[in-house]
Scaffold this motif. Structure first.
Motif, PDB file in Angstrom:
ATOM      1  N   ILE A   1      39.170  11.682 126.457  1.00 44.40           N
ATOM      2  CA  ILE A   1      39.714  11.728 128.032  1.00 44.40           C
ATOM      3  C   ILE A   1      39.219  12.703 128.746  1.00 44.40           C
ATOM      4  O   ILE A   1      38.653  12.696 129.755  1.00 44.40           O
ATOM      5  N   PHE A   2      39.402  13.941 128.138  1.00 39.06           N
ATOM      6  CA  PHE A   2      38.996  15.303 128.892  1.00 39.06           C
ATOM      7  C   PHE A   2      37.474  15.253 129.317  1.00 39.06           C
ATOM      8  O   PHE A   2      37.008  15.425 130.306  1.00 39.06           O
ATOM      9  N   PHE A   3      36.632  14.787 128.043  1.00 37.21           N
ATOM     10  CA  PHE A   3      35.024  14.548 128.414  1.00 37.21           C
ATOM     11  C   PHE A   3      34.798  13.466 129.178  1.00 37.21           C
ATOM     12  O   PHE A   3      33.861  13.699 130.315  1.00 37.21           O
ATOM     13  N   ALA A   4      35.305  12.263 129.106  1.00 39.04           N
ATOM     14  CA  ALA A   4      35.150  11.440 130.364  1.00 39.04           C
ATOM     15  C   ALA A   4      35.747  11.751 131.654  1.00 39.04           C
ATOM     16  O   ALA A   4      35.076  11.369 132.726  1.00 39.04           O
ATOM     17  N   PHE A   5      36.707  12.607 131.712  1.00 36.64           N
ATOM     18  CA  PHE A   5      37.025  13.042 133.075  1.00 36.64           C
ATOM     19  C   PHE A   5      35.969  14.141 133.615  1.00 36.64           C
ATOM     20  O   PHE A   5      35.697  13.940 134.857  1.00 36.64           O
ATOM     21  N   ILE A   6      35.422  15.011 132.865  1.00 37.78           N
ATOM     22  CA  ILE A   6      34.446  15.886 133.407  1.00 37.78           C
ATOM     23  C   ILE A   6      33.099  14.917 133.682  1.00 37.78           C
ATOM     24  O   ILE A   6      32.375  15.230 134.759  1.00 37.78           O
TER      25      ILE A   6
END
Length: 93
Positions: A15-20
């Motif tokens: 989720i974190f890398f998708a947000f970035i």
């Protein structure tokens, strides 16, 4: 897939890398369709949206690291500090 096993991927990490990645796509589209001139704010040098986004991410990383070093408690409190920090960077920097 075993070459990525050392990364210990979890759904939170994804989720974190998708947000970035989504943020970078949005910033790219904004730069194409609504270009901006760099503006000088409280940082003392001209910044664009991308610069302010980078400073927000970098500052948030330091906030989280300091939170873990000094308190080590729930990270929701560090997130509650990072959100106003990012808003302030985009508004005043």
């Amino acid at each position: 897939m075993s070459s990525f096993a050392w990364m210990a991927w979890t759904y939170q990490t994804a989720i974190f890398f998708a947000f970035i990645a989504l943020s970078l796509v949005i910033l790219t589209l904004l730069a194409i369709y609504r270009p901006e001139k760099p503006r000088k704010g409280i940082l003392g040098f001209p910044t664009t949206r991308g610069d302010r986004f980078f400073v927000s991410l970098l500052g948030s990383a330091f906030i989280f690291i300091l939170w873990m070093r000094l308190d080590g408690g729930e990270l929701w409190y560090a997130l509650a500090i990072c959100i106003p920090f990012a808003v302030a960077m985009f508004r005043f920097a």
